[in-house]
Design a protein around this motif. Structure first.
Motif, mmCIF file in Angstrom:
data_model
loop_
_atom_site.group_PDB
_atom_site.id
_atom_site.type_symbol
_atom_site.label_atom_id
_atom_site.label_comp_id
_atom_site.label_asym_id
_atom_site.label_seq_id
_atom_site.Cartn_x
_atom_site.Cartn_y
_atom_site.Cartn_z
ATOM 1 N N ILE A 87 0.844 -1.200 0.000
ATOM 2 C CA ILE A 87 0.000 0.000 0.000
ATOM 3 C C ILE A 87 0.880 1.250 0.000
ATOM 4 N N PHE A 88 1.896 1.248 0.834
ATOM 5 C CA PHE A 88 2.809 2.385 0.940
ATOM 6 C C PHE A 88 3.508 2.637 -0.398
ATOM 7 N N ALA A 89 4.038 1.578 -1.005
ATOM 8 C CA ALA A 89 4.735 1.704 -2.297
ATOM 9 C C ALA A 89 3.778 2.174 -3.389
ATOM 10 N N ALA A 90 2.546 1.675 -3.387
ATOM 11 C CA ALA A 90 1.558 2.094 -4.390
ATOM 12 C C ALA A 90 1.243 3.579 -4.253
ATOM 13 N N ILE B 104 3.237 5.897 -3.146
ATOM 14 C CA ILE B 104 4.405 6.619 -3.674
ATOM 15 C C ILE B 104 4.326 6.666 -5.194
ATOM 16 N N GLN B 105 4.094 5.530 -5.810
ATOM 17 C CA GLN B 105 4.092 5.445 -7.265
ATOM 18 C C GLN B 105 2.904 6.180 -7.891
ATOM 19 N N GLN B 106 1.763 6.215 -7.189
ATOM 20 C CA GLN B 106 0.581 6.916 -7.695
ATOM 21 C C GLN B 106 0.554 8.394 -7.308
ATOM 22 N N ARG B 107 1.503 8.800 -6.482
ATOM 23 C CA ARG B 107 1.557 10.181 -5.980
ATOM 24 C C ARG B 107 0.255 10.563 -5.288
ATOM 25 N N ARG B 108 -0.178 9.707 -4.377
ATOM 26 C CA ARG B 108 -1.406 9.925 -3.609
ATOM 27 C C ARG B 108 -1.085 10.001 -2.120
ATOM 28 N N LEU B 109 -1.826 10.836 -1.403
ATOM 29 C CA LEU B 109 -1.661 10.929 0.044
ATOM 30 C C LEU B 109 -2.156 9.655 0.704
ATOM 31 N N LEU B 110 -1.616 9.406 1.886
ATOM 32 C CA LEU B 110 -2.057 8.291 2.710
ATOM 33 C C LEU B 110 -2.814 8.815 3.910
ATOM 34 N N ARG B 111 -3.817 8.066 4.344
ATOM 35 C CA ARG B 111 -4.426 8.267 5.657
ATOM 36 C C ARG B 111 -3.724 7.233 6.533
ATOM 37 N N VAL B 112 -3.005 7.694 7.547
ATOM 38 C CA VAL B 112 -2.194 6.818 8.391
ATOM 39 C C VAL B 112 -2.771 6.816 9.798
ATOM 40 N N GLU B 113 -3.108 5.640 10.288
ATOM 41 C CA GLU B 113 -3.497 5.476 11.684
ATOM 42 C C GLU B 113 -2.328 4.810 12.382
ATOM 43 N N PHE B 114 -1.906 5.402 13.509
ATOM 44 C CA PHE B 114 -0.727 4.890 14.194
ATOM 45 C C PHE B 114 -0.812 5.136 15.696
ATOM 46 N N THR B 115 0.064 4.469 16.398
ATOM 47 C CA THR B 115 0.187 4.639 17.839
ATOM 48 C C THR B 115 1.450 5.432 18.121
ATOM 49 N N PHE C 152 16.734 -0.053 11.825
ATOM 50 C CA PHE C 152 15.496 -0.733 11.500
ATOM 51 C C PHE C 152 14.758 0.048 10.420
ATOM 52 N N TYR C 153 14.031 -0.672 9.565
ATOM 53 C CA TYR C 153 13.233 0.000 8.544
ATOM 54 C C TYR C 153 12.070 0.734 9.192
ATOM 55 N N LYS C 154 11.809 1.944 8.675
ATOM 56 C CA LYS C 154 10.685 2.757 9.145
ATOM 57 C C LYS C 154 9.956 3.347 7.950
ATOM 58 N N TYR C 155 8.688 3.655 8.178
ATOM 59 C CA TYR C 155 7.898 4.376 7.181
ATOM 60 C C TYR C 155 8.211 5.857 7.368
ATOM 61 N N ILE D 49 12.477 2.695 -2.221
ATOM 62 C CA ILE D 49 11.359 2.308 -3.081
ATOM 63 C C ILE D 49 11.482 3.045 -4.406
ATOM 64 N N ILE D 50 11.502 2.285 -5.491
ATOM 65 C CA ILE D 50 11.624 2.867 -6.835
ATOM 66 C C ILE D 50 10.363 3.643 -7.170
ATOM 67 N N ARG D 51 10.567 4.775 -7.819
ATOM 68 C CA ARG D 51 9.432 5.623 -8.229
ATOM 69 C C ARG D 51 9.809 6.453 -9.433
ATOM 70 N N ASP D 52 8.786 7.002 -10.112
ATOM 71 C CA ASP D 52 9.010 7.913 -11.225
ATOM 72 C C ASP D 52 8.552 9.289 -10.784
ATOM 73 N N TRP D 53 9.477 9.991 -10.136
ATOM 74 C CA TRP D 53 9.214 11.348 -9.678
ATOM 75 C C TRP D 53 10.101 12.331 -10.437
ATOM 76 N N GLY D 54 10.342 12.048 -11.708
ATOM 77 C CA GLY D 54 11.153 12.933 -12.525
ATOM 78 C C GLY D 54 12.539 13.108 -11.952
ATOM 79 N N SER D 55 12.986 14.351 -11.802
ATOM 80 C CA SER D 55 14.349 14.623 -11.326
ATOM 81 C C SER D 55 14.550 14.198 -9.870
ATOM 82 N N LEU D 56 13.466 13.913 -9.152
ATOM 83 C CA LEU D 56 13.570 13.476 -7.750
ATOM 84 C C LEU D 56 13.646 11.959 -7.620
#
Length: 108
Positions: free
Chosen positions: A8-11, A13-24, A50-53, A100-107
């Motif tokens: 979901i996180f990678a998608a 990024i690739q779709q350039r969409r915001l996430l609704r994140v619920e966390f503790t 450790f890996y983090k979002y 995570i691979i993405r197509d963000w142009g020069s970024l």
């Protein structure tokens, strides 16, 4: 680490969409935020790698800021229909800094 949340996180990024994140939070409070997904990678500042979002929290007060969450803190990730423009958020990047691979142009 939950594979479905990683996808979901990678998608988002690739779709350039915001996430609704619920966390503790570290103090045990549950929060919900709109975030720009940036990467899933070890924190550069942490002693133990450790890996983090990594996200840009748009709803934090008094202003948006960087948010890094361990997988254990994340309750739910949901892709919204709201797009984001990477160039308006990412102003600090080096060449190819992402896990995570993405197509963000020069970024990318």
């Amino acid at each position: 680490m939950d594979k479905q949340m990683q996808l979901i996180f990678a998608a988002a990024i690739q779709q350039r969409r915001l996430l609704r994140v619920e966390f503790t939070t570290r103090s045990g409070e549950e929060r919900s935020r709109r975030c720009v997904p940036l990467d899933l990678a070890p924190s550069e500042r942490a002693k133990i790698k450790f890996y983090k979002y990594h996200m840009w929290d748009l709803d934090s007060e008094p202003r948006p800021h960087f948010l890094s969450l361990s997988p254990e803190q994340v309750i739910q990730l949901e892709i919204t229909t709201e797009p984001f423009i990477p160039e308006q958020i990412v102003t600090w990047t080096r060449k190819n800094p992402w896990t995570i691979i993405r197509d963000w142009g020069s970024l990318s």
